[in-house]
Design a protein around this motif. Structure first.
Motif, PDB file in Angstrom:
ATOM      1  N   ILE A  20      57.060 -22.669  20.262  1.00  0.00           N
ATOM      2  CA  ILE A  20      57.429 -22.086  21.644  1.00  0.00           C
ATOM      3  C   ILE A  20      57.064 -22.819  22.181  1.00  0.00           C
ATOM      4  O   ILE A  20      57.305 -23.481  23.215  1.00  0.00           O
ATOM      5  CB  ILE A  20      56.416 -21.126  21.694  1.00  0.00           C
ATOM      6  N   ASP A  39      49.561 -32.277  21.605  1.00  0.00           N
ATOM      7  CA  ASP A  39      49.365 -31.475  20.381  1.00  0.00           C
ATOM      8  C   ASP A  39      48.996 -32.758  19.288  1.00  0.00           C
ATOM      9  O   ASP A  39      48.199 -33.596  19.615  1.00  0.00           O
ATOM     10  CB  ASP A  39      51.063 -31.889  19.547  1.00  0.00           C
ATOM     11  N   VAL A  70      45.814 -35.140  21.131  1.00  0.00           N
ATOM     12  CA  VAL A  70      44.394 -34.402  21.789  1.00  0.00           C
ATOM     13  C   VAL A  70      44.906 -33.750  20.699  1.00  0.00           C
ATOM     14  O   VAL A  70      45.517 -32.243  20.717  1.00  0.00           O
ATOM     15  CB  VAL A  70      44.303 -34.146  23.026  1.00  0.00           C
ATOM     16  N   ASP A  71      42.939 -33.091  20.170  1.00  0.00           N
ATOM     17  CA  ASP A  71      42.543 -31.833  20.114  1.00  0.00           C
ATOM     18  C   ASP A  71      41.827 -30.930  20.963  1.00  0.00           C
ATOM     19  O   ASP A  71      40.549 -31.497  21.737  1.00  0.00           O
ATOM     20  CB  ASP A  71      41.326 -31.886  18.413  1.00  0.00           C
ATOM     21  N   ILE A  72      42.347 -30.183  21.194  1.00  0.00           N
ATOM     22  CA  ILE A  72      42.382 -28.855  22.706  1.00  0.00           C
ATOM     23  C   ILE A  72      40.504 -28.740  22.371  1.00  0.00           C
ATOM     24  O   ILE A  72      40.206 -28.085  23.605  1.00  0.00           O
ATOM     25  CB  ILE A  72      42.657 -28.099  22.839  1.00  0.00           C
ATOM     26  N   ASN A  98      48.884 -23.068  24.777  1.00  0.00           N
ATOM     27  CA  ASN A  98      50.209 -22.577  24.745  1.00  0.00           C
ATOM     28  C   ASN A  98      49.349 -22.809  22.254  1.00  0.00           C
ATOM     29  O   ASN A  98      49.337 -21.872  21.578  1.00  0.00           O
ATOM     30  CB  ASN A  98      51.731 -23.101  24.592  1.00  0.00           C
ATOM     31  N   SER A 121      39.663 -23.251  18.910  1.00  0.00           N
ATOM     32  CA  SER A 121      41.215 -23.918  19.631  1.00  0.00           C
ATOM     33  C   SER A 121      41.640 -23.108  20.318  1.00  0.00           C
ATOM     34  O   SER A 121      42.394 -22.693  21.623  1.00  0.00           O
ATOM     35  CB  SER A 121      42.026 -24.291  18.061  1.00  0.00           C
ATOM     36  N   TYR A 126      41.125 -23.407  25.198  1.00  0.00           N
ATOM     37  CA  TYR A 126      42.028 -22.842  26.545  1.00  0.00           C
ATOM     38  C   TYR A 126      41.408 -23.078  27.005  1.00  0.00           C
ATOM     39  O   TYR A 126      41.509 -23.343  28.798  1.00  0.00           O
ATOM     40  CB  TYR A 126      42.241 -21.609  26.619  1.00  0.00           C
ATOM     41  N   TYR A 172      42.372 -14.208  14.385  1.00  0.00           N
ATOM     42  CA  TYR A 172      43.239 -14.651  15.535  1.00  0.00           C
ATOM     43  C   TYR A 172      43.068 -13.512  16.736  1.00  0.00           C
ATOM     44  O   TYR A 172      43.622 -14.178  17.343  1.00  0.00           O
ATOM     45  CB  TYR A 172      44.501 -14.288  14.641  1.00  0.00           C
ATOM     46  N   LYS A 176      43.367 -13.675  20.939  1.00  0.00           N
ATOM     47  CA  LYS A 176      44.724 -12.961  21.629  1.00  0.00           C
ATOM     48  C   LYS A 176      43.372 -12.222  22.705  1.00  0.00           C
ATOM     49  O   LYS A 176      44.647 -12.368  23.942  1.00  0.00           O
ATOM     50  CB  LYS A 176      45.438 -12.614  20.561  1.00  0.00           C
ATOM     51  N   PRO A 202      53.661 -13.248  23.857  1.00  0.00           N
ATOM     52  CA  PRO A 202      54.902 -12.998  22.704  1.00  0.00           C
ATOM     53  C   PRO A 202      54.671 -11.854  21.861  1.00  0.00           C
ATOM     54  O   PRO A 202      53.235 -11.727  21.748  1.00  0.00           O
ATOM     55  CB  PRO A 202      54.846 -14.063  21.910  1.00  0.00           C
ATOM     56  N   GLY A 203      55.915 -11.268  21.796  1.00  0.00           N
ATOM     57  CA  GLY A 203      56.223 -10.722  20.032  1.00  0.00           C
ATOM     58  C   GLY A 203      56.358 -11.457  19.251  1.00  0.00           C
ATOM     59  O   GLY A 203      56.189 -12.766  19.503  1.00  0.00           O
ATOM     60  N   ILE A 205      58.392 -14.344  17.145  1.00  0.00           N
ATOM     61  CA  ILE A 205      59.048 -14.766  17.402  1.00  0.00           C
ATOM     62  C   ILE A 205      59.150 -15.967  15.890  1.00  0.00           C
ATOM     63  O   ILE A 205      58.016 -16.062  15.393  1.00  0.00           O
ATOM     64  CB  ILE A 205      58.734 -15.688  18.680  1.00  0.00           C
ATOM     65  N   THR A 207      59.245 -18.686  14.458  1.00  0.00           N
ATOM     66  CA  THR A 207      58.569 -20.345  14.300  1.00  0.00           C
ATOM     67  C   THR A 207      58.050 -20.225  13.087  1.00  0.00           C
ATOM     68  O   THR A 207      57.970 -19.489  12.079  1.00  0.00           O
ATOM     69  CB  THR A 207      57.841 -20.474  15.155  1.00  0.00           C
ATOM     70  N   ARG A 212      54.699 -19.561   7.386  1.00  0.00           N
ATOM     71  CA  ARG A 212      53.777 -19.011   7.184  1.00  0.00           C
ATOM     72  C   ARG A 212      52.460 -18.224   7.210  1.00  0.00           C
ATOM     73  O   ARG A 212      52.144 -18.034   5.581  1.00  0.00           O
ATOM     74  CB  ARG A 212      52.253 -20.680   7.943  1.00  0.00           C
TER      75      ARG A 212
HETATM   76  N1  LIG Z   1      55.330 -17.557  16.869  1.00  0.00           N
HETATM   77  C1  LIG Z   1      55.058 -16.025  17.500  1.00  0.00           C
HETATM   78  O1  LIG Z   1      55.421 -15.202  16.987  1.00  0.00           O
HETATM   79  C2  LIG Z   1      54.262 -15.549  18.458  1.00  0.00           C
HETATM   80  C3  LIG Z   1      53.674 -14.724  18.965  1.00  0.00           C
HETATM   81  C4  LIG Z   1      53.060 -14.022  19.567  1.00  0.00           C
HETATM   82  C5  LIG Z   1      52.020 -15.180  19.974  1.00  0.00           C
HETATM   83  N2  LIG Z   1      52.366 -16.528  19.851  1.00  0.00           N
HETATM   84  C6  LIG Z   1      51.554 -17.378  20.337  1.00  0.00           C
HETATM   85  O2  LIG Z   1      52.153 -18.448  20.482  1.00  0.00           O
HETATM   86  C7  LIG Z   1      52.263 -19.954  21.201  1.00  0.00           C
HETATM   87  C8  LIG Z   1      52.729 -20.893  19.766  1.00  0.00           C
HETATM   88  O3  LIG Z   1      52.772 -20.335  18.538  1.00  0.00           O
HETATM   89  P1  LIG Z   1      53.768 -20.497  17.740  1.00  0.00           P
HETATM   90  O4  LIG Z   1      54.467 -19.436  16.408  1.00  0.00           O
HETATM   91  O5  LIG Z   1      54.564 -21.780  18.540  1.00  0.00           O
HETATM   92  O6  LIG Z   1      52.990 -21.569  16.946  1.00  0.00           O
HETATM   93  P2  LIG Z   1      53.173 -23.602  15.849  1.00  0.00           P
HETATM   94  O7  LIG Z   1      52.143 -23.380  14.957  1.00  0.00           O
HETATM   95  O8  LIG Z   1      54.358 -23.307  15.295  1.00  0.00           O
HETATM   96  O9  LIG Z   1      53.035 -24.906  16.912  1.00  0.00           O
HETATM   97  C9  LIG Z   1      51.357 -24.383  17.293  1.00  0.00           C
HETATM   98  C10 LIG Z   1      51.453 -26.160  17.524  1.00  0.00           C
HETATM   99  O10 LIG Z   1      49.774 -25.451  17.881  1.00  0.00           O
HETATM  100  C11 LIG Z   1      49.534 -27.231  17.705  1.00  0.00           C
HETATM  101  N3  LIG Z   1      47.675 -27.213  17.613  1.00  0.00           N
HETATM  102  C12 LIG Z   1      47.419 -26.311  17.139  1.00  0.00           C
HETATM  103  N4  LIG Z   1      46.086 -25.673  17.135  1.00  0.00           N
HETATM  104  C13 LIG Z   1      45.831 -27.337  18.131  1.00  0.00           C
HETATM  105  C14 LIG Z   1      44.504 -27.670  18.743  1.00  0.00           C
HETATM  106  N5  LIG Z   1      43.447 -27.587  18.338  1.00  0.00           N
HETATM  107  N6  LIG Z   1      44.853 -29.093  19.550  1.00  0.00           N
HETATM  108  C15 LIG Z   1      46.048 -29.632  19.636  1.00  0.00           C
HETATM  109  N7  LIG Z   1      47.092 -28.834  18.983  1.00  0.00           N
HETATM  110  C16 LIG Z   1      46.467 -28.181  18.531  1.00  0.00           C
HETATM  111  C17 LIG Z   1      50.075 -27.255  15.994  1.00  0.00           C
HETATM  112  O11 LIG Z   1      49.754 -28.486  15.794  1.00  0.00           O
HETATM  113  C18 LIG Z   1      51.453 -26.817  16.960  1.00  0.00           C
HETATM  114  O12 LIG Z   1      52.056 -27.716  16.572  1.00  0.00           O
HETATM  115  C19 LIG Z   1      50.702 -19.753  20.532  1.00  0.00           C
HETATM  116  O13 LIG Z   1      49.424 -19.387  21.070  1.00  0.00           O
HETATM  117  C20 LIG Z   1      50.366 -18.404  19.363  1.00  0.00           C
HETATM  118  O14 LIG Z   1      49.507 -17.335  19.368  1.00  0.00           O
HETATM  119  C21 LIG Z   1      52.895 -16.837  18.882  1.00  0.00           C
END
Ligand SMILES: NC(=O)c1ccc[n+]([C@@H]2O[C@H](COP(=O)([O-])OP(=O)(O)OC[C@H]3O[C@@H](n4cnc5c(N)ncnc54)[C@H](O)[C@@H]3O)[C@@H](O)[C@H]2O)c1
Length: 272
Positions: A20, A39, A70-72, A98, A121, A126, A172, A176, A202-203, A205, A207, A212
């Motif tokens: 996302i 990231d 960077v680790d947030i 994000n 994280s 955030y 998790y 959230k 989001p619902g 999605i 990715t 995983r």
């Molecule tokens: N995929 C879904 O279905 C879904 C649904 C609801 C909400 N979300 C939310 O959307 C967002 C993105 O989800 P996604 O599916 O793209 O996840 P993803 O795992 O595909 O990508 C997340 C990215 O964040 C990076 N990351 C994680 N911890 C980090 C840190 N401490 N510092 C810097 N980078 C870090 C990871 O390396 C990765 O590149 C998240 O907040 C997730 O909670 C996703």
């Protein structure tokens, strides 16, 4: 046709190296912004930036996508990153929190390190990125480079998990739900500066995170998708681009009267 609502603006997207986050970077870039892709995953972040800069090739504002590894959850690194953005660009218009870790454990199974990992994280991270972004946004406004009331904004990624219970997801989901409280409180604190703060939730999605999740439950993607989409008004998975569109709306002038809010973009998952 995509508008160019963010021409000349600077946008920071955490977790922009995958899923996302990459979709959000693509959207802001397509609308004219310079995008900082932050990231811990160097490979993903650099691939996302390379793809965007490829799109820029031969155009006036080339290389509008840059990366920062960077680790947030580490404040010193976060503070240094925001200093770097202030020195390089002299402004920050939009922060998208994000990045998230998907630690999916029940209350019974979660160990102390699971809680520390996911809270660091998804909640502390955030908060820390917001803290240092607000500092740069306030300076942006003081210097007068952003004068609109809605010129600067923060968008936090929540989830359907912010609202509904799901099995085996205490760790998790707790983070959230916390994102919504963080959003409301940050919006109140930032009100006097004209910085709007909102959440997009989001619902399901498609990715790498979804893949995983399926693997961790011993399910095939087909099984996982059918389970999720069976519980929705629109029986399909969403795309990163659909979330990016909602994030761009929240950051835009069109949302100038929206702050402290959360927008579900979930194909009706939480309505059933
Ligand atoms: N995929 C879904 O279905 C879904 C649904 C609801 C909400 N979300 C939310 O959307 C967002 C993105 O989800 P996604 O599916 O793209 O996840 P993803 O795992 O595909 O990508 C997340 C990215 O964040 C990076 N990351 C994680 N911890 C980090 C840190 N401490 N510092 C810097 N980078 C870090 C990871 O390396 C990765 O590149 C998240 O907040 C997730 O909670 C996703």
């Amino acid at each position: 046709m995509v508008q160019r609502r963010f021409e000349g603006k600077v946008v920071l997207v955490t977790g922009g190296g995958a899923g996302i986050g990459t979709g959000i970077c693509e959207r802001f870039h397509a609308e004219g912004a310079k995008v900082w892709i932050v990231d811990t995953n160097r490979e993903g972040a650099e691939a996302a930036a390379a793809a965007l800069n490829q799109v820029d090739n031969g155009k006036e504002h080339a290389r509008r996508a840059v990366t920062a590894i960077v680790d947030i959850s580490q404040e010193t690194a976060v503070s240094a990153l925001l200093d770097q953005i202030e020195v390089t660009d002299g402004r920050l218009d939009v922060l998208v929190n994000n990045a998230a870790r998907f630690v999916l454990k029940s209350a019974e199974m979660a160990e102390e390190r699971d809680w520390d990992n996911v809270m660091a994280s998804n909640v502390k991270g955030y908060g820390l990125v917001s803290k240092h972004a607000i500092r740069v946004m306030k300076a942006t406004k003081t210097r007068g480079s952003s004068t609109e009331a809605s010129g600067c904004s923060i968008i936090n990624l929540g989830s359907i998990s912010s609202f509904v219970g799901q099995p085996g997801m205490c760790t998790y989901s707790a983070t959230k739900a916390a994102v919504l409280a963080l959003t409301r409180c940050t919006a109140i604190d930032c009100g006097p500066y004209g910085i709007r703060v909102n959440a997009v939730c989001p619902g399901p999605i498609l990715t790498e995170a979804t893949k995983r999740h399926a693997a961790s439950q011993g399910k095939s993607m087909e099984e996982m998708v059918s389970e999720l989409t069976g519980h929705m008004i629109q029986h399909r998975m969403g795309t990163p681009a659909e979330i990016a569109a909602a994030v761009a709306f929240m950051a835009s002038e069109d949302a100038s009267f929206v702050s402290g809010a959360s927008l579900l973009v979930d194909g009706g998952y939480s309505a059933l």
